[in-house]
Design an enzyme around this catalytic site. Structure first.
Site, PDB file in Angstrom:
ATOM      1  CD  GLU A  44      41.027  -2.725 -11.035  1.00 16.02           C
ATOM      2  OE1 GLU A  44      41.355  -3.585 -11.868  1.00 16.02           O
ATOM      3  OE2 GLU A  44      39.838  -2.374 -10.842  1.00 16.02           O
ATOM      4  CB  THR A  76      39.419   2.136 -11.856  1.00  9.99           C
ATOM      5  OG1 THR A  76      39.247   3.048 -10.783  1.00  9.99           O
ATOM      6  CG2 THR A  76      39.738   0.755 -11.326  1.00  9.99           C
ATOM      7  CB  ALA A  79      30.802   5.557 -14.949  1.00 12.78           C
ATOM      8  CG  HIS A 105      41.567   0.679 -15.609  1.00 14.54           C
ATOM      9  ND1 HIS A 105      40.683  -0.156 -14.960  1.00 14.54           N
ATOM     10  CD2 HIS A 105      42.800   0.239 -15.258  1.00 14.54           C
ATOM     11  CE1 HIS A 105      41.353  -1.046 -14.257  1.00 14.54           C
ATOM     12  NE2 HIS A 105      42.639  -0.820 -14.410  1.00 14.54           N
ATOM     13  NE  ARG A 135      29.774  -1.986 -22.799  1.00 16.28           N
ATOM     14  CZ  ARG A 135      28.671  -2.687 -22.571  1.00 16.28           C
ATOM     15  NH1 ARG A 135      27.993  -3.175 -23.587  1.00 16.28           N
ATOM     16  NH2 ARG A 135      28.261  -2.920 -21.339  1.00 16.28           N
ATOM     17  CD  GLN A 244      33.695  -3.417   0.140  1.00 15.85           C
ATOM     18  OE1 GLN A 244      34.406  -4.330   0.539  1.00 15.85           O
ATOM     19  NE2 GLN A 244      34.105  -2.164   0.079  1.00 15.85           N
TER      20      GLN A 244
HETATM   21  C1  LIG Z   1      39.781  -5.978 -14.878  1.00 22.43           C
HETATM   22  C2  LIG Z   1      38.595  -5.049 -15.072  1.00 22.43           C
HETATM   23  C3  LIG Z   1      38.770  -3.684 -14.893  1.00 22.43           C
HETATM   24  C4  LIG Z   1      37.698  -2.799 -15.094  1.00 22.43           C
HETATM   25  N1  LIG Z   1      37.905  -1.448 -14.918  1.00 22.43           N
HETATM   26  C5  LIG Z   1      36.893  -0.580 -15.141  1.00 22.43           C
HETATM   27  C6  LIG Z   1      37.106   0.844 -15.036  1.00 22.43           C
HETATM   28  O1  LIG Z   1      38.217   1.303 -14.732  1.00 22.43           O
HETATM   29  N2  LIG Z   1      36.050   1.667 -15.277  1.00 22.43           N
HETATM   30  C7  LIG Z   1      34.811   1.181 -15.619  1.00 22.43           C
HETATM   31  O2  LIG Z   1      33.891   1.999 -15.835  1.00 22.43           O
HETATM   32  N3  LIG Z   1      34.577  -0.142 -15.747  1.00 22.43           N
HETATM   33  C8  LIG Z   1      35.585  -1.030 -15.507  1.00 22.43           C
HETATM   34  N4  LIG Z   1      35.362  -2.389 -15.648  1.00 22.43           N
HETATM   35  C9  LIG Z   1      33.991  -2.856 -15.954  1.00 22.43           C
HETATM   36  C10 LIG Z   1      33.674  -2.897 -17.472  1.00 22.43           C
HETATM   37  O3  LIG Z   1      33.709  -1.602 -18.028  1.00 22.43           O
HETATM   38  C11 LIG Z   1      32.252  -3.481 -17.618  1.00 22.43           C
HETATM   39  O4  LIG Z   1      32.252  -4.827 -17.218  1.00 22.43           O
HETATM   40  C12 LIG Z   1      31.594  -3.312 -18.984  1.00 22.43           C
HETATM   41  O5  LIG Z   1      30.207  -3.620 -18.850  1.00 22.43           O
HETATM   42  C13 LIG Z   1      32.141  -4.244 -20.047  1.00 22.43           C
HETATM   43  O6  LIG Z   1      33.329  -3.811 -20.506  1.00 22.43           O
HETATM   44  P1  LIG Z   1      34.131  -4.644 -21.631  1.00 22.43           P
HETATM   45  O7  LIG Z   1      35.330  -3.861 -21.952  1.00 22.43           O
HETATM   46  O8  LIG Z   1      34.292  -6.062 -21.239  1.00 22.43           O
HETATM   47  O9  LIG Z   1      33.055  -4.569 -22.826  1.00 22.43           O
HETATM   48  P2  LIG Z   1      32.921  -5.342 -24.213  1.00 22.43           P
HETATM   49  O10 LIG Z   1      34.106  -6.179 -24.494  1.00 22.43           O
HETATM   50  O11 LIG Z   1      32.544  -4.318 -25.222  1.00 22.43           O
HETATM   51  O12 LIG Z   1      31.695  -6.311 -23.910  1.00 22.43           O
HETATM   52  C14 LIG Z   1      30.492  -5.772 -23.373  1.00 22.43           C
HETATM   53  C15 LIG Z   1      29.312  -6.651 -23.753  1.00 22.43           C
HETATM   54  O13 LIG Z   1      29.116  -6.598 -25.159  1.00 22.43           O
HETATM   55  C16 LIG Z   1      29.155  -7.895 -25.738  1.00 22.43           C
HETATM   56  N5  LIG Z   1      29.842  -7.773 -27.038  1.00 22.43           N
HETATM   57  C17 LIG Z   1      31.162  -7.586 -27.252  1.00 22.43           C
HETATM   58  N6  LIG Z   1      31.420  -7.526 -28.573  1.00 22.43           N
HETATM   59  C18 LIG Z   1      30.213  -7.669 -29.213  1.00 22.43           C
HETATM   60  C19 LIG Z   1      29.801  -7.699 -30.578  1.00 22.43           C
HETATM   61  N7  LIG Z   1      30.697  -7.573 -31.566  1.00 22.43           N
HETATM   62  N8  LIG Z   1      28.477  -7.865 -30.848  1.00 22.43           N
HETATM   63  C20 LIG Z   1      27.574  -7.998 -29.859  1.00 22.43           C
HETATM   64  N9  LIG Z   1      27.906  -7.984 -28.546  1.00 22.43           N
HETATM   65  C21 LIG Z   1      29.200  -7.822 -28.232  1.00 22.43           C
HETATM   66  C22 LIG Z   1      29.916  -8.767 -24.741  1.00 22.43           C
HETATM   67  O14 LIG Z   1      29.532 -10.144 -24.826  1.00 22.43           O
HETATM   68  C23 LIG Z   1      29.485  -8.145 -23.416  1.00 22.43           C
HETATM   69  O15 LIG Z   1      28.253  -8.641 -23.002  1.00 22.43           O
HETATM   70  C24 LIG Z   1      36.404  -3.303 -15.448  1.00 22.43           C
HETATM   71  C25 LIG Z   1      36.232  -4.694 -15.609  1.00 22.43           C
HETATM   72  C26 LIG Z   1      37.303  -5.564 -15.433  1.00 22.43           C
HETATM   73  C27 LIG Z   1      37.096  -7.047 -15.590  1.00 22.43           C
END
Ligand SMILES: Cc1cc2nc3c(=O)[nH]c(=O)nc-3n(C[C@H](O)[C@H](O)[C@H](O)COP(=O)(O)OP(=O)(O)OC[C@H]3O[C@@H](n4cnc5c(N)ncnc54)[C@H](O)[C@@H]3O)c2cc1C
Length: 319
Positions: A44, A76, A79, A105, A135, A244
């Site tokens: 990444e 990545t 935001a 991403h 998300r 960090q």
């Molecule tokens: C490998 C990796 C790469 C990443 N890259 C980036 C990046 O490039 N840019 C960036 O900004 N961020 C990045 N992130 C961070 C990520 O955007 C955040 O962790 C964000 O808060 C959650 O994203 P998600 O896609 O898991 O969200 P979701 O899957 O939508 O989940 C978010 C929250 O909502 C809850 N939820 C899900 N579905 C429902 C539902 N139907 N009803 C109620 N609650 C629900 C989940 O339990 C969770 O608490 C990355 C994370 C990882 C692990």
């Protein structure tokens, strides 16, 4: 629209991808590696803020990383779309200049649906065939109207949208310690991950963690209890600095186990000793993950080549 090769093609046409042998679907990469009994190594990267950073990435960091031939790179997305163009440019350049597969991403929160669609069509037009559907984190001052207008509240909706658009292998994020904002407990969070997979995600990359038992509990629940069959790849961050890693873990909700924290603190200001220890720790962590059946390793490189290349070399995983 004119692509970087000077060819003209319609947004969304498949022929842009056809001219790029490097633009493989990540789901095919996993399937092939599984048949060969080899783990998939992905790296990444984040889009550098400055021009100098970008030059350094392409002139020094990526050539050093290419020596180990990772299966793919992921880039990545800042935001709120703050790196939108840079994310696509870097993924595009990786495929054209390095002839390596790239994944872009994409986050959906507070982003209008047409903007998401434009990004995906542009990615497809540039031959980028892999998207990590996320998300994203809500901005501090959430504009509720923008959120409503976007139509995407959770990432499973983005996965569904991309699947309907077609032409992409889709990855999604998983959280071995549960997502930081999930108050209902880790099993509920993991059931929601299953919903993302059911919506069309081909593979899962996890958040960083330091205790492999967290990953194995997560994997076993998804596979044995929920019947998930897609690759669940652990995300590993080689520690580069003590302050960090304290900051990162606080932000993403991962645990920095007290014995590991104490060990890091004993190094004091010796940054080199911390980085050497970080490589050694991550190497042992990766070794145990693979021995326990992990399908690959997704390394959070922080745009540094040394840790990822030395882990891959120590484990004999050079592609
Ligand atoms: C490998 C990796 C790469 C990443 N890259 C980036 C990046 O490039 N840019 C960036 O900004 N961020 C990045 N992130 C961070 C990520 O955007 C955040 O962790 C964000 O808060 C959650 O994203 P998600 O896609 O898991 O969200 P979701 O899957 O939508 O989940 C978010 C929250 O909502 C809850 N939820 C899900 N579905 C429902 C539902 N139907 N009803 C109620 N609650 C629900 C989940 O339990 C969770 O608490 C990355 C994370 C990882 C692990």
């Amino acid at each position: 629209m004119t692509s970087a090769t000077g060819r003209r093609s319609d947004p969304g046409s498949a022929d842009a991808a056809a001219v790029l042998p490097a633009a493989r679907l990540v789901r095919d990469i996993y399937a092939e590696a599984r048949r060969a009994g080899r783990p998939v190594v992905s790296i990444e990267l984040f889009p550098p803020r400055t021009r100098e950073g970008l030059v350094n990435l392409f002139e020094r960091t990526l050539p050093a990383m290419q020596a180990i031939r990772p299966h793919f790179y992921s880039v990545t997305y800042g935001a709120g779309g703050s790196t939108r163009d840079k994310t696509l440019d870097i993924a595009d350049r990786i495929q054209r200049e390095l002839h390596a597969t790239a994944m872009a991403h994409l986050t959906c929160i507070s982003t209008p649906r047409p903007e998401i669609e434009r990004y995906l069509l542009e990615a497809r037009e540039r031959g980028i065939r892999n998207i990590l559907a996320l998300r994203g984190d809500p901005p501090q001052n959430v504009d509720e109207l923008a959120e409503l207008e976007s139509g995407f509240e959770y990432s499973y909706q983005l996965v569904t949208f991309i699947r309907q658009l077609g032409g992409f292998s889709i990855g999604t994020a998983g959280f071995p310690e549960s997502h930081v904002a999930c108050t209902e407990g880790k099993h509920v969070d993991w059931q929601r991950l299953k919903a993302k997979i059911d919506a069309g995600a081909d593979f899962v990359l996890t958040q960083l963690f330091f205790d492999n038992d967290d990953y194995f509990a997560f994997r076993d629940y998804l596979v044995d209890t929920l019947g998930v069959r897609v690759p669940l790849t652990p995300g590993v961050l080689p520690i580069l600095g003590t302050q960090q890693i304290k900051r990162f873990t606080a932000l993403c909700g991962a645990t920095l186990p007290p014995p590991l924290r104490a060990k890091l603190e004993r190094f004091g200001d010796d940054a080199e000793a911390v980085a050497d220890f970080g490589i050694e720790f991550a190497t042992r962590q990766c070794e145990a993950l693979l021995a326990g059946g992990a399908p690959g390793l997704h390394v959070y490189s922080l745009n540094r080549a040394r840790a990822v290349t030395s882990i891959v070399d120590s484990l004999g995983l050079r592609g």
